[in-house]
Design a protein around this motif. Structure first.
Motif, PDB file in Angstrom:
ATOM      1  N   ALA A 176      26.076  38.604  40.581  1.00  0.00           N
ATOM      2  CA  ALA A 176      25.183  39.753  40.513  1.00  0.00           C
ATOM      3  C   ALA A 176      24.288  39.617  39.281  1.00  0.00           C
ATOM      4  CB  ALA A 176      25.996  41.045  40.443  1.00  0.00           C
ATOM      5  N   PRO A 177      23.147  40.273  39.268  1.00  0.00           N
ATOM      6  CA  PRO A 177      22.237  40.181  38.112  1.00  0.00           C
ATOM      7  C   PRO A 177      22.937  40.554  36.818  1.00  0.00           C
ATOM      8  CG  PRO A 177      21.143  41.257  39.944  1.00  0.00           C
ATOM      9  CD  PRO A 177      22.573  41.100  40.347  1.00  0.00           C
ATOM     10  N   GLY A 178      22.836  39.689  35.819  1.00  0.00           N
ATOM     11  CA  GLY A 178      23.426  39.968  34.515  1.00  0.00           C
ATOM     12  C   GLY A 178      24.927  39.770  34.430  1.00  0.00           C
ATOM     13  N   LYS A 179      25.518  39.285  35.512  1.00  0.00           N
ATOM     14  CA  LYS A 179      26.971  39.099  35.514  1.00  0.00           C
ATOM     15  C   LYS A 179      27.324  37.632  35.729  1.00  0.00           C
ATOM     16  CE  LYS A 179      28.258  43.734  37.023  1.00  0.00           C
ATOM     17  NZ  LYS A 179      29.095  44.523  37.980  1.00  0.00           N
ATOM     18  N   GLN A 180      28.559  37.289  35.392  1.00  0.00           N
ATOM     19  CA  GLN A 180      29.021  35.926  35.594  1.00  0.00           C
ATOM     20  C   GLN A 180      29.339  35.680  37.063  1.00  0.00           C
ATOM     21  OE1 GLN A 180      32.346  35.380  32.891  1.00  0.00           O
ATOM     22  NE2 GLN A 180      30.983  34.589  31.315  1.00  0.00           N
ATOM     23  N   ARG A 181      29.275  34.415  37.422  1.00  0.00           N
ATOM     24  CA  ARG A 181      29.651  34.032  38.773  1.00  0.00           C
ATOM     25  C   ARG A 181      31.155  34.236  38.942  1.00  0.00           C
ATOM     26  NH1 ARG A 181      27.011  28.571  40.905  1.00  0.00           N
ATOM     27  NH2 ARG A 181      25.226  29.857  40.246  1.00  0.00           N
ATOM     28  N   GLU A 182      31.548  34.825  40.078  1.00  0.00           N
ATOM     29  CA  GLU A 182      32.962  35.102  40.294  1.00  0.00           C
ATOM     30  C   GLU A 182      33.395  34.631  41.680  1.00  0.00           C
ATOM     31  OE1 GLU A 182      33.778  39.280  40.159  1.00  0.00           O
ATOM     32  OE2 GLU A 182      32.382  39.777  41.761  1.00  0.00           O
ATOM     33  N   LEU A 183      34.636  34.235  41.762  1.00  0.00           N
ATOM     34  CA  LEU A 183      35.211  33.814  43.037  1.00  0.00           C
ATOM     35  C   LEU A 183      35.436  35.040  43.918  1.00  0.00           C
ATOM     36  CD1 LEU A 183      36.528  31.602  44.831  1.00  0.00           C
ATOM     37  CD2 LEU A 183      38.687  32.169  43.693  1.00  0.00           C
ATOM     38  N   VAL A 184      34.988  34.950  45.160  1.00  0.00           N
ATOM     39  CA  VAL A 184      35.210  36.023  46.134  1.00  0.00           C
ATOM     40  C   VAL A 184      36.407  35.668  47.011  1.00  0.00           C
ATOM     41  CG1 VAL A 184      34.245  37.283  48.088  1.00  0.00           C
ATOM     42  CG2 VAL A 184      32.769  36.636  46.157  1.00  0.00           C
ATOM     43  N   ALA A 185      36.390  34.481  47.586  1.00  0.00           N
ATOM     44  CA  ALA A 185      37.483  34.060  48.451  1.00  0.00           C
ATOM     45  C   ALA A 185      37.425  32.545  48.618  1.00  0.00           C
ATOM     46  CB  ALA A 185      37.394  34.754  49.813  1.00  0.00           C
ATOM     47  N   ARG A 186      38.597  31.978  48.911  1.00  0.00           N
ATOM     48  CA  ARG A 186      38.690  30.524  49.031  1.00  0.00           C
ATOM     49  C   ARG A 186      39.560  30.182  50.233  1.00  0.00           C
ATOM     50  NH1 ARG A 186      41.254  25.937  46.015  1.00  0.00           N
ATOM     51  NH2 ARG A 186      39.577  24.500  45.381  1.00  0.00           N
ATOM     52  N   TRP A 187      39.169  29.149  50.927  1.00  0.00           N
ATOM     53  CA  TRP A 187      39.887  28.722  52.135  1.00  0.00           C
ATOM     54  C   TRP A 187      40.266  27.267  51.970  1.00  0.00           C
ATOM     55  CZ3 TRP A 187      38.254  25.013  55.779  1.00  0.00           C
ATOM     56  CH2 TRP A 187      39.020  24.955  56.953  1.00  0.00           C
ATOM     57  N   LEU A 188      41.550  26.965  52.180  1.00  0.00           N
ATOM     58  CA  LEU A 188      42.019  25.594  52.128  1.00  0.00           C
ATOM     59  C   LEU A 188      42.037  25.002  53.522  1.00  0.00           C
ATOM     60  CD1 LEU A 188      45.028  25.810  49.636  1.00  0.00           C
ATOM     61  CD2 LEU A 188      42.685  25.125  49.174  1.00  0.00           C
ATOM     62  N   SER A 189      41.637  23.752  53.619  1.00  0.00           N
ATOM     63  CA  SER A 189      41.747  23.059  54.890  1.00  0.00           C
ATOM     64  C   SER A 189      43.188  23.158  55.365  1.00  0.00           C
ATOM     65  CB  SER A 189      41.353  21.597  54.705  1.00  0.00           C
ATOM     66  OG  SER A 189      41.516  20.885  55.901  1.00  0.00           O
ATOM     67  N   GLY A 190      43.392  23.680  56.541  1.00  0.00           N
ATOM     68  CA  GLY A 190      44.738  23.939  57.030  1.00  0.00           C
ATOM     69  C   GLY A 190      45.025  25.419  57.145  1.00  0.00           C
ATOM     70  N   GLY A 191      44.244  26.261  56.439  1.00  0.00           N
ATOM     71  CA  GLY A 191      44.317  27.684  56.713  1.00  0.00           C
ATOM     72  C   GLY A 191      44.708  28.635  55.595  1.00  0.00           C
ATOM     73  N   SER A 192      45.254  28.145  54.488  1.00  0.00           N
ATOM     74  CA  SER A 192      45.627  29.072  53.412  1.00  0.00           C
ATOM     75  C   SER A 192      44.377  29.672  52.794  1.00  0.00           C
ATOM     76  CB  SER A 192      46.414  28.331  52.338  1.00  0.00           C
ATOM     77  OG  SER A 192      47.610  27.809  52.861  1.00  0.00           O
TER      78      SER A 192
END
Length: 122
Positions: A39-55
């Motif tokens: 977002a403007p003026g904010k640091q980049r943040e992780l929203v969600a992550r998907w591992l190959s295989g489904g986790s």
């Protein structure tokens, strides 16, 4: 383009959007694909992550509203965003990693796609 993201747009609070990202063959294989946002003026943040295989991993602020899914055969990852809030407004970026281990910081991510803008009006 190595990571092609699409699906951003302008919606009203409470509505839904689905983001898609496809990895080009030149990146394969990857162990994980993820969505970050900035977002403007904010640091980049992780929203969600998907591992190959489904986790999957989903960040606290969006848990229960956002769902990440992937398709190994298509080398694609998706982010279904429901009950959007104004604070979800940001540029959403697709990322990919050769390792399944979550990078200690976004700067350590292997590959980035161009962002797609999500704007939520209240």
């Amino acid at each position: 383009v190595q990571l092609q993201a699409s699906g951003g747009g302008l919606v009203q609070a409470g509505e839904s959007l689905k983001l898609s990202c496809v990895a080009s063959r030149s990146l394969l294989p990857v162990a994980a694909m993820a969505w970050y946002r900035q977002a403007p003026g904010k640091q980049r943040e992780l929203v969600a992550r998907w591992l190959s295989g489904g986790s999957t991993i989903t960040a606290g602020p969006v848990k229960g509203r956002f769902t990440i899914s992937g398709d190994d055969a298509k080398s694609a990852v998706y982010l279904q965003m429901n009950s959007l809030k104004s604070e979800d407004t940001a540029v959403y970026l697709c990322a990919a990693d050769k390792s399944a281990i979550v990078p200690r910081s976004p700067e350590l991510t292997d590959y980035w796609g161009k962002g797609t803008l999500v704007t939520v009006s209240s």
